[in-house]
Design an enzyme around this catalytic site. Structure first.
Site, mmCIF file in Angstrom:
data_model
loop_
_atom_site.group_PDB
_atom_site.id
_atom_site.type_symbol
_atom_site.label_atom_id
_atom_site.label_comp_id
_atom_site.label_asym_id
_atom_site.label_seq_id
_atom_site.Cartn_x
_atom_site.Cartn_y
_atom_site.Cartn_z
ATOM 1 C CE LYS A 37 3.662 -5.676 -1.827
ATOM 2 N NZ LYS A 37 4.363 -4.586 -1.140
ATOM 3 C CG ASP A 64 3.933 -1.551 -3.223
ATOM 4 O OD1 ASP A 64 3.266 -0.538 -3.500
ATOM 5 O OD2 ASP A 64 3.829 -2.167 -2.151
ATOM 6 C CE LYS A 66 1.777 1.528 -0.843
ATOM 7 N NZ LYS A 66 2.836 0.489 -0.761
ATOM 8 C CG ASP A 69 7.382 14.456 -6.304
ATOM 9 O OD1 ASP A 69 7.199 15.680 -6.490
ATOM 10 O OD2 ASP A 69 8.375 14.000 -5.715
ATOM 11 C CB THR A 128 -5.311 -0.539 4.729
ATOM 12 O OG1 THR A 128 -3.962 -0.897 4.521
ATOM 13 C CG2 THR A 128 -6.127 -0.920 3.519
ATOM 14 N NE ARG A 226 3.393 -9.510 7.810
ATOM 15 C CZ ARG A 226 2.755 -8.588 8.518
ATOM 16 N NH1 ARG A 226 3.141 -8.339 9.753
ATOM 17 N NH2 ARG A 226 1.749 -7.924 7.991
HETATM 18 O O1 C5P Z 1 2.888 -9.824 5.161
HETATM 19 P P1 C5P Z 1 1.607 -9.418 4.516
HETATM 20 O O2 C5P Z 1 0.882 -10.541 3.805
HETATM 21 O O3 C5P Z 1 0.719 -8.628 5.429
HETATM 22 O O4 C5P Z 1 2.102 -8.425 3.355
HETATM 23 C C1 C5P Z 1 1.267 -7.593 2.675
HETATM 24 C C2 C5P Z 1 2.032 -6.751 1.713
HETATM 25 O O5 C5P Z 1 1.126 -5.866 1.103
HETATM 26 C C3 C5P Z 1 3.112 -5.885 2.344
HETATM 27 O O6 C5P Z 1 4.174 -5.764 1.392
HETATM 28 C C4 C5P Z 1 2.446 -4.554 2.541
HETATM 29 O O7 C5P Z 1 3.334 -3.470 2.468
HETATM 30 C C5 C5P Z 1 1.480 -4.522 1.382
HETATM 31 N N1 C5P Z 1 0.286 -3.701 1.579
HETATM 32 C C6 C5P Z 1 -0.582 -3.873 2.635
HETATM 33 N N2 C5P Z 1 -1.688 -3.081 2.776
HETATM 34 C C7 C5P Z 1 -1.926 -2.151 1.879
HETATM 35 C C8 C5P Z 1 -1.084 -1.963 0.801
HETATM 36 C C9 C5P Z 1 0.028 -2.776 0.674
HETATM 37 O O8 C5P Z 1 -0.373 -4.752 3.453
HETATM 38 N N3 C5P Z 1 -3.010 -1.434 2.001
#
Ligand code: C5P
Length: 249
Positions: A37, A64, A66, A69, A128, A226
């Protein structure tokens, strides 16, 4: 689920700001992860070169960005996403049905014109980071968050989108409303062995699920950042996540 199937359903969030770091991650993990991603951070810093770099190493790209527009602008962006050969991209469902249909039609005609595979197009329903209070008090949307999520998911499906990005808590309701064959991609994944994200006192993901929970709930893809990026050994972390995805499924 076999580990080969699990690897196809694991998406690594390349949340890094240097192309060299992204390239290193893809090189290390490409035997374990198929989908990478690229979000605002890396794309704003490195541009389409980041997409090309991942693809040249054999990775599929989920762009990603999003899009949200007017329909004409989103259609133009969708054509460029097709030209970059991304496997998947997303738009905000709250951009409305004309915008979503414009994205699907533009991507389809551009794919046909350039004889490339049509990307998977997902919708973001309600971020979220929003909650019922923000929805009502700030955005003046008088619908419960859970209902708004399923409403927008159904709207996206009606516009020809392939699926949605959804938190683990939203998967069941979206499946019920939109059926099977509608793709659900789920972030907020925290493996059971993770207590805390390294270097952070507290994790900002509140509504989480383990990899196997998300798969059992019905996620088609899980997005992990992460827990892999900050692991001492990212390859081992990815192996453990793939193992967890296959357990009990
Ligand atoms: O580090 P982590 O596992 O939390 O990463 C989650 C990824 O998913 C990040 O790139 C974040 O921007 C994305 N994301 C999210 N929640 C959402 C949509 C996308 O954490 N609702």
């Amino acid at each position: 689920m076999t580990s080969e199937e699990a690897k196809k359903r694991l998406c690594l969030a390349l949340d890094v700001d240097r192309l060299s770091d992204a390239v290193r991650l893809v090189e290390t993990l490409r035997d374990r992860v198929t989908l990478f991603k690229i979000g605002f951070q890396l794309f704003t810093k490195e541009g389409p070169g980041a997409v090309q770099a991942v693809q040249s190493l054999g990775g599929r790209v989920f762009l990603d960005l999003k899009y949200h527009d007017i329909p004409n602008t989103v259609a133009a962006a969708a054509r460029e996403a097709v030209n970059m050969g991304v496997y998947m991209f997303n738009v905000h469902a709250s951009g409305g049905s004309d915008m979503m249909r414009a994205a699907v039609e533009a991507a389809a005609s551009q794919s046909q014109k350039s004889n490339t595979t049509m990307p998977v197009i997902l919708a973001v329903t309600v971020l979220t980071s929003l909650n019922d209070r923000i929805l009502t008090d700030e955005l003046n949307i008088n619908n419960q968050l859970a209902h708004q999520v399923t409403h927008l998911a159904a709207l996206a499906k009606g516009c020809g989108l392939d699926g949605v990005v959804a938190s683990p808590q939203e998967i069941t309701a979206i499946r019920e409303r939109c059926g099977h064959g509608f793709t659900i991609l789920t972030p907020g994944i925290r493996p059971p062995w993770i207590k805390n994200i390294k270097d952070k006192d507290e994790d900002d993901q509140k509504r989480t699920a383990t990899p196997s929970q998300a798969i059992r709930l019905g996620a088609d893809y899980i997005v992990v950042g992460r827990p892999i990026l900050k692991a001492d050994d990212p390859a081992e972390a990815a192996d453990n996540i793939v193992r967890d995805m296959t357990s009990g499924c």
